[in-house]
Design a protein around this motif. Structure first.
Motif, PDB file in Angstrom:
ATOM      1  N   ALA A 117      48.382  56.725  53.711  1.00 35.48           N
ATOM      2  CA  ALA A 117      49.826  56.920  53.830  1.00 35.48           C
ATOM      3  C   ALA A 117      50.367  58.150  53.124  1.00 35.48           C
ATOM      4  O   ALA A 117      51.554  58.199  52.793  1.00 35.48           O
ATOM      5  N   ARG A 118      49.537  59.160  52.894  1.00 34.40           N
ATOM      6  CA  ARG A 118      50.035  60.313  52.140  1.00 34.40           C
ATOM      7  C   ARG A 118      51.132  61.082  52.871  1.00 34.40           C
ATOM      8  O   ARG A 118      51.871  61.832  52.256  1.00 34.40           O
ATOM      9  N   GLY A 119      51.265  60.891  54.169  1.00 35.27           N
ATOM     10  CA  GLY A 119      52.341  61.554  54.902  1.00 35.27           C
ATOM     11  C   GLY A 119      53.588  60.706  55.017  1.00 35.27           C
ATOM     12  O   GLY A 119      54.592  61.137  55.602  1.00 35.27           O
ATOM     13  N   GLU A 120      53.555  59.518  54.432  1.00 34.31           N
ATOM     14  CA  GLU A 120      54.686  58.597  54.527  1.00 34.31           C
ATOM     15  C   GLU A 120      55.657  58.798  53.360  1.00 34.31           C
ATOM     16  O   GLU A 120      55.343  59.470  52.384  1.00 34.31           O
ATOM     17  N   SER A 121      56.821  58.183  53.468  1.00 35.31           N
ATOM     18  CA  SER A 121      57.778  58.192  52.367  1.00 35.31           C
ATOM     19  C   SER A 121      57.173  57.428  51.187  1.00 35.31           C
ATOM     20  O   SER A 121      56.158  56.731  51.325  1.00 35.31           O
ATOM     21  N   TYR A 122      57.833  57.526  50.032  1.00 38.82           N
ATOM     22  CA  TYR A 122      57.328  56.789  48.874  1.00 38.82           C
ATOM     23  C   TYR A 122      57.314  55.287  49.160  1.00 38.82           C
ATOM     24  O   TYR A 122      56.354  54.592  48.839  1.00 38.82           O
ATOM     25  N   LYS A 123      58.360  54.798  49.794  1.00 43.11           N
ATOM     26  CA  LYS A 123      58.424  53.383  50.158  1.00 43.11           C
ATOM     27  C   LYS A 123      57.251  53.012  51.057  1.00 43.11           C
ATOM     28  O   LYS A 123      56.632  51.938  50.889  1.00 43.11           O
ATOM     29  N   GLY A 124      56.927  53.895  51.993  1.00 43.46           N
ATOM     30  CA  GLY A 124      55.812  53.641  52.899  1.00 43.46           C
ATOM     31  C   GLY A 124      54.476  53.628  52.189  1.00 43.46           C
ATOM     32  O   GLY A 124      53.558  52.892  52.573  1.00 43.46           O
ATOM     33  N   GLN A 125      54.357  54.431  51.133  1.00 40.80           N
ATOM     34  CA  GLN A 125      53.117  54.442  50.368  1.00 40.80           C
ATOM     35  C   GLN A 125      52.975  53.164  49.533  1.00 40.80           C
ATOM     36  O   GLN A 125      51.902  52.565  49.475  1.00 40.80           O
ATOM     37  N   VAL A 126      54.064  52.759  48.904  1.00 42.15           N
ATOM     38  CA  VAL A 126      54.028  51.504  48.141  1.00 42.15           C
ATOM     39  C   VAL A 126      53.708  50.344  49.077  1.00 42.15           C
ATOM     40  O   VAL A 126      52.968  49.415  48.712  1.00 42.15           O
ATOM     41  N   ALA A 127      54.219  50.394  50.279  1.00 44.78           N
ATOM     42  CA  ALA A 127      54.005  49.318  51.244  1.00 44.78           C
ATOM     43  C   ALA A 127      52.526  49.107  51.537  1.00 44.78           C
ATOM     44  O   ALA A 127      52.056  47.970  51.654  1.00 44.78           O
ATOM     45  N   VAL A 128      51.776  50.189  51.642  1.00 45.60           N
ATOM     46  CA  VAL A 128      50.331  50.071  51.869  1.00 45.60           C
ATOM     47  C   VAL A 128      49.662  49.395  50.677  1.00 45.60           C
ATOM     48  O   VAL A 128      48.818  48.508  50.823  1.00 45.60           O
ATOM     49  N   GLY A 129      50.048  49.793  49.470  1.00 46.31           N
ATOM     50  CA  GLY A 129      49.507  49.153  48.284  1.00 46.31           C
ATOM     51  C   GLY A 129      49.886  47.683  48.209  1.00 46.31           C
ATOM     52  O   GLY A 129      49.087  46.840  47.794  1.00 46.31           O
ATOM     53  N   ALA A 130      51.108  47.366  48.647  1.00 43.11           N
ATOM     54  CA  ALA A 130      51.574  45.980  48.625  1.00 43.11           C
ATOM     55  C   ALA A 130      50.746  45.106  49.566  1.00 43.11           C
ATOM     56  O   ALA A 130      50.463  43.947  49.253  1.00 43.11           O
ATOM     57  N   VAL A 131      50.355  45.653  50.697  1.00 39.78           N
ATOM     58  CA  VAL A 131      49.514  44.891  51.633  1.00 39.78           C
ATOM     59  C   VAL A 131      48.186  44.529  50.972  1.00 39.78           C
ATOM     60  O   VAL A 131      47.695  43.405  51.117  1.00 39.78           O
ATOM     61  N   VAL A 132      47.614  45.474  50.237  1.00 42.88           N
ATOM     62  CA  VAL A 132      46.369  45.185  49.519  1.00 42.88           C
ATOM     63  C   VAL A 132      46.585  44.061  48.520  1.00 42.88           C
ATOM     64  O   VAL A 132      45.800  43.103  48.453  1.00 42.88           O
ATOM     65  N   MET A 133      47.651  44.143  47.743  1.00 47.11           N
ATOM     66  CA  MET A 133      47.935  43.122  46.742  1.00 47.11           C
ATOM     67  C   MET A 133      48.254  41.771  47.394  1.00 47.11           C
ATOM     68  O   MET A 133      47.877  40.721  46.874  1.00 47.11           O
ATOM     69  N   ASN A 134      48.938  41.801  48.534  1.00 47.81           N
ATOM     70  CA  ASN A 134      49.228  40.553  49.244  1.00 47.81           C
ATOM     71  C   ASN A 134      47.954  39.891  49.746  1.00 47.81           C
ATOM     72  O   ASN A 134      47.814  38.664  49.695  1.00 47.81           O
ATOM     73  N   ARG A 135      47.024  40.693  50.227  1.00 53.42           N
ATOM     74  CA  ARG A 135      45.745  40.136  50.680  1.00 53.42           C
ATOM     75  C   ARG A 135      44.972  39.551  49.501  1.00 53.42           C
ATOM     76  O   ARG A 135      44.283  38.534  49.647  1.00 53.42           O
ATOM     77  N   LEU A 136      45.068  40.200  48.371  1.00 54.79           N
ATOM     78  CA  LEU A 136      44.361  39.725  47.185  1.00 54.79           C
ATOM     79  C   LEU A 136      44.821  38.321  46.807  1.00 54.79           C
ATOM     80  O   LEU A 136      44.019  37.493  46.361  1.00 54.79           O
ATOM     81  N   SER A 137      46.087  38.044  46.998  1.00 49.98           N
ATOM     82  CA  SER A 137      46.647  36.744  46.629  1.00 49.98           C
ATOM     83  C   SER A 137      46.526  35.706  47.746  1.00 49.98           C
ATOM     84  O   SER A 137      46.703  34.514  47.504  1.00 49.98           O
ATOM     85  N   ALA A 138      46.241  36.167  48.961  1.00 44.28           N
ATOM     86  CA  ALA A 138      46.192  35.254  50.108  1.00 44.28           C
ATOM     87  C   ALA A 138      44.784  34.685  50.310  1.00 44.28           C
ATOM     88  O   ALA A 138      43.790  35.271  49.881  1.00 44.28           O
ATOM     89  N   SER A 139      44.726  33.545  50.969  1.00 49.18           N
ATOM     90  CA  SER A 139      43.420  32.966  51.295  1.00 49.18           C
ATOM     91  C   SER A 139      42.833  33.697  52.502  1.00 49.18           C
ATOM     92  O   SER A 139      43.564  34.279  53.305  1.00 49.18           O
ATOM     93  N   GLY A 140      41.523  33.675  52.611  1.00 56.44           N
ATOM     94  CA  GLY A 140      40.876  34.298  53.758  1.00 56.44           C
ATOM     95  C   GLY A 140      40.516  35.754  53.569  1.00 56.44           C
ATOM     96  O   GLY A 140      39.971  36.388  54.483  1.00 56.44           O
TER      97      GLY A 140
END
Length: 218
Positions: A117-140
């Motif tokens: 996401a280096r071409g995305e806005s700052y919000k868009g970059q955080v969003a990619v990191g948030a998906v990783v963290m959400n997966r970490l907390s989710a089952s599966g």
């Protein structure tokens, strides 16, 4: 010394190495030690760094568990519904690893953010990191940041080599914010670029929002 004896000896050596390497590997993969005031070992800086990335520990990382670490840990335990005993035991470590990152993991998170996401806005970059963290907390999903990011076919940038690029300061800040709980996606587990997506399956996921070029979904 005949060849049969040499062959037999080598077989014994190999067997010995295989048998005794199992507990050694198991020890290396062991859970972090239970930590409390007075502890001093290699797990203490890991604990402090994780607390620091989440904003609970606001001083230099050391290898000693003192009163500052105690109070930081108790605040974390209170916020996450854990027993506020100031002891980093199994339950505390389990929770901490699902919502935080140590230094190596923060590096990996910054790398995937920069690559994806280096071409995305700052919000868009955080969003990619948030998906990783959400997966970490989710089952599966894998139970570590490295496992989530490097899961086969999970992220295009890992497959095409962009994951090896050096992240910039913005990517690290986005990683830090994602670890601290900033989630512009509201819990998304997936994202994709509709202009380049080749998977029919990803279109079957429930879409929640679009940030920049990425559609986020659960």
């Amino acid at each position: 010394m005949n060849k049969k004896f040499i062959t037999y000896s080598m077989a014994l050596i190999i067997t010995f190495m295989m048998v005794f390497s199992i507990p050694f590997e198991a020890a290396n993969a062991a859970s972090p030690a239970t930590l409390k005031v007075g502890s001093s070992n290699s797990d203490v800086p890991d604990l402090q760094y994780r607390l620091k990335t989440m904003g609970y520990f606001n001083t230099d990382v050391t290898s000693y568990f003192g009163t500052t670490t105690l109070e930081s840990l108790k605040r974390f335990q209170k916020d996450y519904g854990l027993v506020e005993d100031g002891v980093a035991g199994e339950r505390t470590w389990e929770t901490l690893k699902k919502v935080s990152a140590n230094q190596k993991e923060l590096d990996l998170l910054a790398r995937i953010i920069y690559a994806e996401a280096r071409g995305e806005s700052y919000k868009g970059q955080v969003a990619v990191g948030a998906v990783v963290m959400n997966r970490l907390s989710a089952s599966g999903f894998p139970d570590s940041i490295r496992g989530v990011i490097e899961q086969p076919r999970a992220f295009t940038a890992v497959d095409d080599g962009q994951y090896q690029l050096t992240p910039d300061k913005t990517a690290y800040q986005a990683a830090q914010d994602a670890v601290r709980g900033y989630d512009p996606t509201n819990g998304a587990l997936y994202y994709f670029n509709p202009d380049t997506a080749t998977s029919d399956w990803i279109w079957t996921r429930k879409q929640t929002m679009k940030i920049g070029r990425h559609i986020f979904a659960v």
